[in-house]
Design a protein around this motif. Structure first.
Motif, PDB file in Angstrom:
ATOM      1  N   LEU A 111       0.707  -1.377  -0.020  1.00 42.81           N
ATOM      2  CA  LEU A 111       0.381  -0.273  -0.038  1.00 42.81           C
ATOM      3  C   LEU A 111       0.850   0.947   0.341  1.00 42.81           C
ATOM      4  O   LEU A 111       0.611   1.925  -0.864  1.00 42.81           O
ATOM      5  N   VAL A 112       1.567   1.488   0.871  1.00 42.60           N
ATOM      6  CA  VAL A 112       2.645   2.977   0.511  1.00 42.60           C
ATOM      7  C   VAL A 112       3.026   2.260  -0.783  1.00 42.60           C
ATOM      8  O   VAL A 112       3.636   4.006  -1.340  1.00 42.60           O
ATOM      9  N   ALA A 154      -1.182   6.901   9.060  1.00 38.60           N
ATOM     10  CA  ALA A 154      -0.617   6.423   7.888  1.00 38.60           C
ATOM     11  C   ALA A 154       0.601   4.849   8.107  1.00 38.60           C
ATOM     12  O   ALA A 154       1.073   5.265   9.358  1.00 38.60           O
ATOM     13  N   TYR A 155       0.746   4.395   6.869  1.00 39.60           N
ATOM     14  CA  TYR A 155       2.181   3.280   7.092  1.00 39.60           C
ATOM     15  C   TYR A 155       3.180   4.237   7.280  1.00 39.60           C
ATOM     16  O   TYR A 155       3.052   4.501   5.961  1.00 39.60           O
ATOM     17  N   LEU A 156       4.882   4.243   7.476  1.00 38.79           N
ATOM     18  CA  LEU A 156       5.534   4.093   7.199  1.00 38.79           C
ATOM     19  C   LEU A 156       6.420   2.785   7.122  1.00 38.79           C
ATOM     20  O   LEU A 156       6.911   2.158   7.625  1.00 38.79           O
ATOM     21  N   GLU A 202      11.806  12.533   8.306  1.00 37.35           N
ATOM     22  CA  GLU A 202      10.889  13.563   7.702  1.00 37.35           C
ATOM     23  C   GLU A 202       9.736  13.772   6.470  1.00 37.35           C
ATOM     24  O   GLU A 202       9.377  13.609   6.435  1.00 37.35           O
ATOM     25  N   GLU A 203       9.992  11.896   6.504  1.00 37.93           N
ATOM     26  CA  GLU A 203       8.277  11.777   5.378  1.00 37.93           C
ATOM     27  C   GLU A 203       7.519  11.746   7.199  1.00 37.93           C
ATOM     28  O   GLU A 203       6.186  12.020   6.842  1.00 37.93           O
ATOM     29  N   ALA A 204       8.257  11.086   8.168  1.00 43.75           N
ATOM     30  CA  ALA A 204       6.730  11.214   9.025  1.00 43.75           C
ATOM     31  C   ALA A 204       5.947  12.300   9.745  1.00 43.75           C
ATOM     32  O   ALA A 204       4.888  12.558  10.027  1.00 43.75           O
ATOM     33  N   LYS A 205       7.174  13.454   9.521  1.00 43.80           N
ATOM     34  CA  LYS A 205       6.655  14.433   9.740  1.00 43.80           C
ATOM     35  C   LYS A 205       5.483  15.710   9.247  1.00 43.80           C
ATOM     36  O   LYS A 205       5.380  16.076   9.456  1.00 43.80           O
ATOM     37  N   ILE A 263       2.392   3.726  11.539  1.00 41.38           N
ATOM     38  CA  ILE A 263       2.366   2.483  11.410  1.00 41.38           C
ATOM     39  C   ILE A 263       3.366   1.983  11.104  1.00 41.38           C
ATOM     40  O   ILE A 263       3.916   2.077  10.014  1.00 41.38           O
ATOM     41  N   LEU A 264       4.457   1.333  11.883  1.00 42.51           N
ATOM     42  CA  LEU A 264       5.968   1.336  11.403  1.00 42.51           C
ATOM     43  C   LEU A 264       6.145  -0.044  10.376  1.00 42.51           C
ATOM     44  O   LEU A 264       5.489  -1.594  11.703  1.00 42.51           O
ATOM     45  N   VAL A 265       6.337  -0.958   9.860  1.00 39.16           N
ATOM     46  CA  VAL A 265       6.432  -1.383   8.573  1.00 39.16           C
ATOM     47  C   VAL A 265       7.533  -1.671   7.865  1.00 39.16           C
ATOM     48  O   VAL A 265       7.942  -1.070   7.252  1.00 39.16           O
TER      49      VAL A 265
END
Length: 445
Positions: free
Chosen positions: A14-15, A146-148, A180-183, A194-196
């Motif tokens: 999905l990401v 969101a998935y990270l 940066e993406e998380a921010k 959600i870390l994947v």
């Protein structure tokens, strides 16, 4: 030009879909969820187990019919099935205009533009290429979570798994890029990340020479406006004391861990190529529960693996009964081409696999229902997922519930709440896997 994107398979896939959507919308393409409006269809596929493979093939065939009938102008296939069976897809389904491999998602715009000019060709890169990141994403989860994806590929080489052959070896995404993406995700409304990865616990070993998930977690916890961090896919043998202490002490990290163990019989674990035995699994589960008493443990199992005898199955049942996992899923073994397990001569009949799967799920159902009842009287923090139509009630998730795989909390209230709101809810009842509650008091920053 309107594009219909169909994303199949796991949250890691999905990401990839969200990144491709971001790249396409950044070039001015419009996205539709209506196949009757679409000019182009992109199918992002999965091939992890046979059911996923069949779903992917059937979806491609459905979309191929649309093209054959003139309803759409182009059909592009991406993802794991595309990477693994590129030649077969284009030979058997000539309506497919282009293939985009698992490590070539950053070529989606070029692939589409070439197809529209009549010059379609496959976009396949080395599966060990540097992961694609630092791309604009169109989040499709509603925005409040969101998935990270923190890494790509896997080094474990379990005997039943095809992932290393379609996703490559383990490659971590640099920490500064992830922060940066998380921010950005939080800036656009995400309150839960959600870390994947195929395996989150090995994060950073390839880049920094040591397992660096705790360091990444500490940095993510510093992000203002982020309330929950959830960790999925932790291989038990790679969980360190430092990681446990990080989960225990950082308030933003949910006391929730997904630990895929696959089996409990040492004989079967060895045949699977797993790197733990039952004693080590018991030790890790005990350590986690001692350190974090309210931790929610989720696991997945495979039943009917080649050579699994009735005594192995009974040993697994006994283990599940004793460990009392909070959340548990069971897959029947699926022989995958090009994996060692597919060549094992002692394959199990499908009926036996299904029967053993049902045994485990029946036992787990009892455990889960009892655990749900045990929550009655507790007050928990929950995130609102949406409103129940025509009722004074909302659907929510507690820290024990990952999206799409776990249960729900149904909150009865006349208050007006928004998706993504955090509330404190008192659990007043349970129904099977789900909880029922009422507002205790609304969560404030």
């Amino acid at each position: 030009m309107k594009i219909l994107f169909i994303s199949l398979g796991c949250d890691k896939n999905l990401v990839d879909t969200e990144m491709m959507l971001g790249m396409l919308t950044g070039k001015g393409y419009f996205i539709t969820d209506d196949e009757n409006e679409a000019d182009v269809v992109v199918v992002n596929t999965c091939c992890f187990i046979n059911d996923a493979k069949e779903e992917s093939i059937n979806t491609i065939l459905e979309m191929a019919e649309l093209k054959k009938n003139g309803n759409i102008k182009a059909l592009i296939v991406a993802g794991c099935l595309a990477q693994r069976y590129k030649e077969e897809i284009q030979k058997e389904i000539p309506e497919v205009d282009a293939i985009v491999g698992t490590t070539a998602i950053d070529s989606i715009v070029d692939a589409l533009e070439e197809v529209l000019k009549g010059n379609g060709h496959n976009h396949i890169e080395d599966i060990n290429r540097k992961p694609v990141y630092d791309k604009k994403r169109m989040v499709t989860t509603g925005g409040h979570y969101a998935y990270l994806k923190i890494a790509e590929g896997c080094d474990k080489r379990c005997s039943y798994c095809i992932i290393p052959k379609v996703r490559g070896s383990y490659r971590s995404i640099p920490m500064e890029s992830l922060v940066e993406e998380a921010k950005k995700l939080v800036e656009f409304g995400a309150k839960e990340l959600i870390l994947v990865a195929q395996e989150t616990t090995l994060y950073g070993k390839d880049l920094y020479g040591e397992k660096s998930l705790p360091k990444l977690l500490h940095k993510l916890c510093e992000i203002e406006g982020l309330y929950w961090i959830r960790i999925l896919y932790c291989y038990p043998e790679e969980i360190t004391d430092e990681l446990i202490e990080t989960i225990r002490t950082e308030d933003k990290i949910c006391n929730y861990l997904d630990i895929p163990i696959q089996h409990a019989s040492d004989r079967i674990l060895k045949k699977m190529g797993r790197r733990t035995n039952q004693q080590e699994l018991r030790g890790m589960i005990e350590k986690l529960r001692n350190a974090i008493p309210d931790i929610c443990l989720r696991t997945t199992l495979i039943t009917g693996f080649p050579g699994e005898k009735q005594e192995d199955h009974e040993e697994l049942l006994s283990f599940v009964n004793e460990m009392e996992f909070d959340r548990l899923g069971v897959f029947t073994y699926s022989p995958e081409e090009d994996t060692p397990a597919a060549t094992f001569t002692d394959q199990i009949e499908e009926a036996v696999k299904t029967e053993r799967q049902a045994d485990i799920m029946e036992l787990q159902q009892e455990i889960a229902f009892e655990k749900a009842e045990g929550m009655i009287g507790r007050t928990v923090l929950a995130i609102i997922e949406g409103k129940v139509p025509d009722e004074h009630a909302y659907v929510a998730r507690t820290y024990k519930d990952a999206p799409n795989v776990d249960g729900f909390l149904f909150i009865q209230t006349g208050e007006e709440l928004m998706t993504g709101d955090f509330v404190r809810a008192k659990i007043t009842g349970s129904y099977e896997y789900d909880l029922i509650g009422e507002i205790d008091h609304e969560f404030t920053e």
